[in-house]
Scaffold this motif. Sequence first.
Motif, mmCIF file in Angstrom:
data_model
loop_
_atom_site.group_PDB
_atom_site.id
_atom_site.type_symbol
_atom_site.label_atom_id
_atom_site.label_comp_id
_atom_site.label_asym_id
_atom_site.label_seq_id
_atom_site.Cartn_x
_atom_site.Cartn_y
_atom_site.Cartn_z
ATOM 1 N N VAL A 80 9.564 0.355 2.398
ATOM 2 C CA VAL A 80 8.270 -0.020 1.846
ATOM 3 C C VAL A 80 7.789 -1.247 2.593
ATOM 4 O O VAL A 80 8.482 -2.262 2.669
ATOM 5 N N LEU A 81 6.605 -1.171 3.159
ATOM 6 C CA LEU A 81 6.035 -2.289 3.896
ATOM 7 C C LEU A 81 5.016 -2.993 3.012
ATOM 8 O O LEU A 81 4.082 -2.381 2.510
ATOM 9 N N ASN A 82 5.194 -4.270 2.803
ATOM 10 C CA ASN A 82 4.244 -5.068 2.032
ATOM 11 C C ASN A 82 3.373 -5.844 3.008
ATOM 12 O O ASN A 82 3.863 -6.644 3.805
ATOM 13 N N HIS A 83 2.086 -5.607 2.928
ATOM 14 C CA HIS A 83 1.156 -6.323 3.798
ATOM 15 C C HIS A 83 0.629 -7.538 3.052
ATOM 16 O O HIS A 83 -0.114 -7.417 2.076
ATOM 17 N N THR A 84 1.009 -8.722 3.494
ATOM 18 C CA THR A 84 0.513 -9.935 2.852
ATOM 19 C C THR A 84 -0.700 -10.473 3.575
ATOM 20 O O THR A 84 -1.517 -11.163 3.006
ATOM 21 N N ARG A 85 -0.843 -10.168 4.857
ATOM 22 C CA ARG A 85 -1.988 -10.603 5.636
ATOM 23 C C ARG A 85 -2.867 -9.410 5.976
ATOM 24 O O ARG A 85 -2.374 -8.311 6.154
#
Length: 89
Positions: A80-85
């Motif tokens: 799971v990739l969390n995009h914070t930017r």
Amino acid sequence: MRFSMPMPRRSRHPLVRALSLIVGLALVGVLMLFGLVVAGVLLIGGSLVFALRHWSRSRSTASVAGRPHQPEIIEGEFVVLNHTRHAVR
């Protein structure tokens, strides 16, 4: 070096102009007819291939109808990739 073709001269005779218009329209009509024939052949051929595949697939599933269905499982790893930017455009 530059390649240039001489401009074709248009005939001033009205009969030659009318004849060239008729020949041009006939050529466009023949090309359109050829395109329609090719499209029809592709449509009929595609539908025959689709029907043949459907028919052969239904026959193969009917032969294994006596056995219980074993679902095919594809194993894999997932991250799971969390995009914070936000992506910079």
